[in-house]
Design an enzyme around this catalytic site. Structure first.
Site, PDB file in Angstrom:
ATOM      1  N   LEU A 205       0.852  -1.192   0.000  1.00  0.00           N
ATOM      2  CA  LEU A 205       0.000   0.000   0.000  1.00  0.00           C
ATOM      3  C   LEU A 205       0.888   1.242   0.000  1.00  0.00           C
ATOM      4  CD1 LEU A 205      -2.472  -1.117   2.823  1.00  0.00           C
ATOM      5  CD2 LEU A 205      -2.887  -1.236   0.354  1.00  0.00           C
ATOM      6  N   HIS A 206       0.585   2.194  -0.895  1.00  0.00           N
ATOM      7  CA  HIS A 206       1.424   3.396  -0.916  1.00  0.00           C
ATOM      8  C   HIS A 206       0.717   4.650  -1.406  1.00  0.00           C
ATOM      9  CE1 HIS A 206       1.603   2.347  -5.169  1.00  0.00           C
ATOM     10  NE2 HIS A 206       2.035   3.560  -5.400  1.00  0.00           N
ATOM     11  N   ARG A 207      -0.478   4.548  -1.996  1.00  0.00           N
ATOM     12  CA  ARG A 207      -1.087   5.715  -2.620  1.00  0.00           C
ATOM     13  C   ARG A 207      -1.599   6.707  -1.572  1.00  0.00           C
ATOM     14  NH1 ARG A 207      -1.617   5.398  -8.070  1.00  0.00           N
ATOM     15  NH2 ARG A 207      -1.275   3.335  -8.974  1.00  0.00           N
ATOM     16  N   ARG A 239       7.348   5.601   2.704  1.00  0.00           N
ATOM     17  CA  ARG A 239       6.350   6.641   2.948  1.00  0.00           C
ATOM     18  C   ARG A 239       5.201   6.111   3.802  1.00  0.00           C
ATOM     19  NH1 ARG A 239       2.383   7.955  -0.137  1.00  0.00           N
ATOM     20  NH2 ARG A 239       1.485  10.035  -0.029  1.00  0.00           N
TER      21      ARG A 239
END
Length: 357
Positions: A205-207, A239
């Site tokens: 997951l990164h968005r 992030r």
């Protein structure tokens, strides 16, 4: 012939490596200059890909780093222009839909240099996604549009782009996967991490829509609940890890690990029972490998993966994670066929177009 390849993020390397290899083989006397913008600057998220994919060391490092969309795009344009003046390329090749792609396409076209866009014509029809803007602009100004799925043709025609600029070549990301398959099948990463192949959910997951706001805490809670049903392995994007630390949430049962090199990640992917992601490229890799994928987004620019039966859109709704075990139990075990031209030879078809044009 002088060609400049502009890459800068994790998926860019995967998509571009086979193109560089194919064109170097077809044009051995040509100049093949690789520009690394540095949009991904973490070693595990960037440099290791250059090592594992066998791509030559970049000729130019722009060291753009992180920043807002405007800052990244502006820095890349400012630092790329003198490189293009020095290299005097006949063609600039850009992959994907990141800020490096947008910046390189704009810089080259303003300098009168033809642009080729790899992975052209994908559309989510969601203009709140920065990637959608990047795709549209890159396609509008590219002379060569290299498509990997049939819906791309209609998307581009709807925007008034003539057919003669389009070339259906297949998926270069799958070229890389095919080339490395023997190596990642033998890597045994799951066993090394202490999980049984075929038993676990792999999560990426990164968005921003998911990790930059209140949805992240709920998502982590749902993943912890899923971990009561099956092991959950979560290589955490830097992030995303930063945001998880800021919410100070507990993660009972979750196996949170550092980002992996590409071979290790593909090994985990191929041995997973299922994958939960918000990534575009992983939707494609799971489709080729036949791994059930659940995408935590409202839309996808890769509907071919949904049509293939391997990918399910959950919406931007963490509560939908709770339905994954039941969905897996209801699935057919019949293997899915990869989409047309996802066969490991897309880069060769790109080389044919470039050499014969």
């Amino acid at each position: 012939m002088r060609i400049v390849y502009v890459v800068g993020t994790r998926p860019n390397f995967v998509k571009t490596a086979p193109v560089i290899g194919a064109l170097r083989a077809r044009l051995p006397e040509g100049r093949h200059a690789i520009v690394h913008t540095g949009q991904h600057y973490d070693r595990l998220m960037s440099e290791i890909f250059l090592e594992e994919l066998g791509v030559p060391a970049p000729d130019h490092m722009l060291e753009v780093g992180s920043g807002s969309h405007a800052v990244q795009t502006g820095r890349t344009m400012e630092r790329l222009e003198p490189v293009l003046l020095e290299e005097r390329p006949d063609l600039v090749i850009v992959p994907g839909d990141v800020n490096s792609t947008l910046a390189a396409a704009l810089t080259a076209v303003k300098m009168g240099i033809p642009v080729a866009h790899v992975e052209s014509g994908l559309r989510s029809f969601d203009m709140t996604m920065p990637e959608e803007v990047n795709r549209i602009v890159a396609d509008r100004f590219s002379e060569y549009l290299f498509l990997h799925s049939e819906e791309a043709t209609e998307n581009l025609r709807a925007e008034g782009i003539p057919d003669e600029r389009m070339h259906m070549v297949g998926n270069t990301m799958i070229d890389t996967l095919v080339a490395l398959e023997d190596r990642f099948r033998a890597a045994g990463t799951a066993a090394r991490l202490g999980v049984e192949p075929g038993s676990y959910a792999l999560v990426t997951l990164h968005r921003p829509a998911l990790v930059d706001g209140p949805l992240l805490a709920e998502t982590v809670g749902q993943l912890a609940a899923l971990a009561q049903e099956m092991p959950v392995v979560f290589p955490v994007h830097p992030r995303t890890r930063k945001m998880m630390e800021s919410i100070q949430s507990d993660h009972p049962g979750l196996s949170l690990i550092e980002p992996l090199g590409y071979l290790d990640f593909l090994s985990l992917l191929a041995d997973a029972r299922t994958v939960l992601t918000d990534s575009g490229g992983i939707q494609e890799e799971t489709t080729y490998l036949g791994i059930p994928c659940f995408t935590l987004r409202d839309n996808t620019e890769r509907p071919v993966t949904v049509n293939s039966g391997t990918n399910t859109l959950l919406g931007l709704d963490p509560a939908a994670i709770a339905g994954i075990p039941a969905a897996l139990a209801a699935r057919s075990n019949a293997p899915a066929e990869p989409p047309p031209l996802w066969d490991g030879h897309a880069a060769e078809r790109i080389a044919d177009v470039v050499v014969e044009s």
